[in-house]
Design a protein around this motif. Structure first.
Motif, mmCIF file in Angstrom:
data_model
loop_
_atom_site.group_PDB
_atom_site.id
_atom_site.type_symbol
_atom_site.label_atom_id
_atom_site.label_comp_id
_atom_site.label_asym_id
_atom_site.label_seq_id
_atom_site.Cartn_x
_atom_site.Cartn_y
_atom_site.Cartn_z
ATOM 1 N N PHE A 55 -17.698 -19.948 30.367
ATOM 2 C CA PHE A 55 -18.032 -19.668 31.765
ATOM 3 C C PHE A 55 -19.515 -19.962 31.995
ATOM 4 N N THR A 56 -19.827 -20.455 33.182
ATOM 5 C CA THR A 56 -21.227 -20.725 33.519
ATOM 6 C C THR A 56 -21.696 -19.928 34.731
ATOM 7 N N SER A 57 -20.773 -19.504 35.579
ATOM 8 C CA SER A 57 -21.111 -18.715 36.758
ATOM 9 C C SER A 57 -20.607 -17.284 36.630
ATOM 10 N N ASN A 58 -19.352 -17.139 36.227
ATOM 11 C CA ASN A 58 -18.737 -15.817 36.171
ATOM 12 C C ASN A 58 -18.663 -15.246 34.766
ATOM 13 N N LEU A 59 -19.594 -15.616 33.915
ATOM 14 C CA LEU A 59 -19.540 -15.066 32.560
ATOM 15 C C LEU A 59 -19.786 -13.564 32.551
ATOM 16 N N ASP A 60 -20.464 -13.031 33.562
ATOM 17 C CA ASP A 60 -20.626 -11.577 33.637
ATOM 18 C C ASP A 60 -19.312 -10.903 34.052
ATOM 19 N N TRP A 61 -18.650 -11.435 35.074
ATOM 20 C CA TRP A 61 -17.371 -10.873 35.510
ATOM 21 C C TRP A 61 -16.345 -10.933 34.370
ATOM 22 N N GLU A 62 -16.324 -12.062 33.653
ATOM 23 C CA GLU A 62 -15.415 -12.179 32.514
ATOM 24 C C GLU A 62 -15.762 -11.165 31.432
#
Length: 258
Positions: free
Chosen positions: A181-188
């Motif tokens: 992930f590059t944008s939602n790696l926090d949500w993941e």
């Protein structure tokens, strides 16, 4: 007051004009802790600020938001870690309030505060998007140990602001962000952490300012559509296809606030 159990790791990239503001806000915390800078782009700007404020700098060879965050987590061995984003401002009670939550619960996984946004030097009024996020966090606020409630909250979008999070690394052994992930790696990351037994602890006070500007990673991700595709991928972890399509219509509209 000072603690030896916590580290602020400032993830620095290139020559941010806001880095010094971030450093100063961490030095002004009511509870003092260790502060280090982690970067894949060492340069004179970072070195001069580190020298000015007597901070250590750790470097790694590859750049990328996930790599930077993982390097930040690996750069310290304290029980609690906050990955401070170089553009953001932390209000004086941020760490004190976060640690009060974390130390009161031996099962704590993460603690996170509410936040406001700052743009062009001005703290913005709550957007509709931020108001929705506050509502979405209500289940976590009242049921911090409930996996079901966490999933219901996170199934509606990424309501947890990554730079507002403090990690209890003693309960998150070997945790790393997913580099796919590059944008939602926090949500993941919240999705995976949520599966663990333990608590998500919400400090319902705006104790940091998340800066919005054209060069931010969030803005870049929106411009090249990375965020949209990853939003859809995350929604599919929680919902069937029909509901995903409906949610995406509203979620794409929310990007207009960045």
């Amino acid at each position: 007051m000072r603690t030896d159990d916590h580290t602020f790791v400032i993830c620095a990239y290139k020559e941010s004009q806001f880095l010094e503001d971030c450093i100063q806000s961490l030095l002004e915390q009511t509870v003092q802790s260790k502060i280090i800078i982690s970067t894949a782009t060492p340069n004179a700007h970072i070195s001069n600020l580190a020298k000015k404020y007597q901070l250590s700098v750790t470097t790694h060879s590859k750049a990328g938001i996930g790599i930077d965050w993982n390097a930040g987590l690996n750069a310290t061995n304290t029980k609690y870690v906050t990955l401070a984003h170089q553009d953001d401002i932390y209000l004086p009670e941020f760490l004190e309030e976060s640690l009060n939550k974390l130390t009161s619960d031996t099962d704590s996984l993460i603690a996170f505060t509410d936040y406001l946004e700052k743009k062009d030097g001005t703290v913005l009024k709550r957007t509709r998007n931020l108001k929705i996020k506050r509502i979405a966090l209500t289940p976590i606020k009242y049921f911090p140990k409930s996996v079901f409630m966490r999933n219901r909250s996170l199934s509606l979008g990424n309501s947890i602001c990554c730079p507002a999070v403090t990690y209890n690394m003693s309960n998150l052994k070997a945790f790393q962000f997913d580099l796919n992930f590059t944008s939602n790696l926090d949500w993941e990351a919240w999705y995976r952490i949520s599966k663990k037994k333990g608590s998500f602890l919400y400090v319902d006070k705006p104790l940091m300012y998340h800066r919005i500007h054209e060069e931010s990673e969030t803005s870049n991700a929106i411009q090249n559509n990375k965020r949209t595709s990853e939003d859809e991928e995350m929604f599919r972890k929680y919902w069937p296809n029909g509901i995903v399509k409906l949610l995406m219509k509203f979620y794409i509209k929310s990007q207009e606030t960045n």
